[in-house]
Every structure is written in C-alpha cells, then in structure tokens.
Design a protein around this motif. Structure first.
Motif, short mmCIF file in Angstrom:
data_model
loop_
_atom_site.label_atom_id
_atom_site.label_comp_id
_atom_site.label_asym_id
_atom_site.label_seq_id
_atom_site.Cartn_x
_atom_site.Cartn_y
_atom_site.Cartn_z
N LEU A 127 3.23 6.00 -5.70
CA LEU A 127 3.10 6.14 -7.14
C LEU A 127 1.89 7.01 -7.50
N PHE A 128 0.80 6.85 -6.77
CA PHE A 128 -0.40 7.65 -7.03
C PHE A 128 -0.12 9.13 -6.79
N VAL A 129 0.51 9.45 -5.67
CA VAL A 129 0.81 10.84 -5.34
C VAL A 129 1.83 11.43 -6.32
N ILE A 156 2.27 10.62 -9.51
CA ILE A 156 1.58 10.93 -10.76
C ILE A 156 0.67 12.13 -10.60
N LEU A 157 0.02 12.24 -9.44
CA LEU A 157 -0.89 13.36 -9.18
C LEU A 157 -0.13 14.69 -9.18
N TRP A 188 2.00 1.73 -3.70
CA TRP A 188 0.91 2.20 -4.56
C TRP A 188 0.53 3.65 -4.23
N LEU A 189 0.53 4.00 -2.95
CA LEU A 189 0.19 5.37 -2.55
C LEU A 189 1.25 6.35 -3.03
N TRP A 237 0.81 -1.21 0.00
CA TRP A 237 0.00 0.00 0.00
C TRP A 237 0.85 1.26 0.00
#
Length: 210
Positions: free
Chosen positions: A186-188, A190-191, A183-184, A180
C-alpha cells in the motif's frame, strides 16, 4: 419556535392520522428540507436540486414507507436475507440508485439526464473500458486503473468491515510477514500513483467552482 412548529404538527397528526404518522411525517418533512438545501448548496440549478436533493430524499423516504410491504413480500416469497447473494443485491441496488442521482451533475438539463439514464439501462457496452472512450472524456488509463483499484479496495474493506468488524481488526489477526507485505504494498502504491509535487495543492477545495 421551530421546535414548537414540529411538535404542533406531530400533535395534530397524532390526533387526525394516528401515532405512526405523527412520528414519520415530520421526519420525512425534515429530511426534505435537508436534502433540498443540499441540492441548492451544490449549485442551485434544477439539476442539482432534483438530482442530488429530491432524488435521494425520494429513495430514502419511499424506502421507509414501503419497508413493511417489502418485508412482507420477502417473507411470502421465502427469500433468505442472511446470505451473500442478498447483501450483493442490496449493494448493487444502492449503487444504481446513487449512480442515477449523480448523473445529473455532469449533464446540462433534465431532458439530457433522462436520456442518459434511459441509455444506461438499455445500452450495454463493456468495451468502453478498453477502447479508449474514457481517455476521450479526459480520463487517462492511469486514472482508470486508479479508479478500478480504489473501487476494489473499497469493496474489500467493506467486506472485511461487515465480516470481521473492520479491516484493521482483520489485519491484526494475520501473521507478521503477511501484515508487513500488505502495508509495504500500500505504501509503494501510494508513492507511485499519488499526485503531488510542484503545481499541485492539497488545500484546493473540490467545490471551489460552486
């Protein structure tokens, strides 16, 4: 009809040059046509035909032709190929060959391309990453950081793929908090670093200039 031409060529080569030549030469000629049209599709100028087309075709073809010789040299020299150092050498070799071919895209002609290739192997200046040279060419520090981060991620994913069969399979074996966290992150990433919003169209085709 075209299939018959290749069959006739393979049959003629089998009689006059042997079975090995009848299998290899038609394959090389077919790849020559493919890479020639790839170069023409990228723009039609000689720098695209030679840089994108003929260069990569030559690397693939001569690599296959001399593969038995290289294998013999490896055996004679006692070089082990089941280790990280050998795989690193192969990766660097492919990167350099690809970089040489791609240099033709941003240059005006053959003379400037050959000059830049010669300078690339004779001039070592790592400070271009820190002295603002990239910014002068239109690449901001943000772009540079994204480029370096993306390169690192590509290398990491490639290593995980070679060693574990895929980055997702490797992640699946990790304990839940670690997964987690990745994934968190990578999400941030990209954001924050992504390009979107008014004035940006994801539908624009990269080759629209051609």
């Amino acid at each position: 009809m075209r299939t018959n031409v290749w069959k006739k060529l393979a049959g003629w080569l089998k009689i006059h040059a042997g079975r090995k030549a009848s299998m290899q030469i038609p394959s090389y000629l077919a790849m020559l046509c493919v890479w020639l049209f790839i170069g023409l599709w990228h723009g039609g100028a000689w720098k695209y035909v030679l840089g994108m087309g003929m260069w990569f075709w030559s690397c693939i073809t001569f690599g296959r032709i001399f593969q038995p010789f290289f294998a013999k040299m490896i055996a004679v020299c006692g070089i082990r190929t089941d280790n990280f150092g050998w795989h690193l050498f192969q990766s660097v070799r492919v990167f350099v060959l690809a970089a040489v071919g791609n240099m033709f895209f941003r240059l005006d002609g053959m003379s400037s391309a050959l000059s830049e290739i010669r300078n690339g192997f004779s001039i070592f200046n790592p400070w271009i990453f820190f002295d603002g040279s990239f910014a002068a060419m239109g690449l901001s520090y943000r772009d540079q950081n994204i480029l370096l981060s993306g390169t690192f991620l590509l290398i990491l994913v490639s290593v995980l793929h070679e060693k574990y069969g895929g980055a997702r399979l490797w992640m699946k074996k990790q304990f839940l908090p670690f997964r987690w966290s990745v994934w968190l992150f990578l999400f941030v990433f990209i954001l924050i670093e992504g390009i979107y919003g008014p004035g940006y169209s994801t539908a624009e085709f990269i080759y629209r200039g051609f």
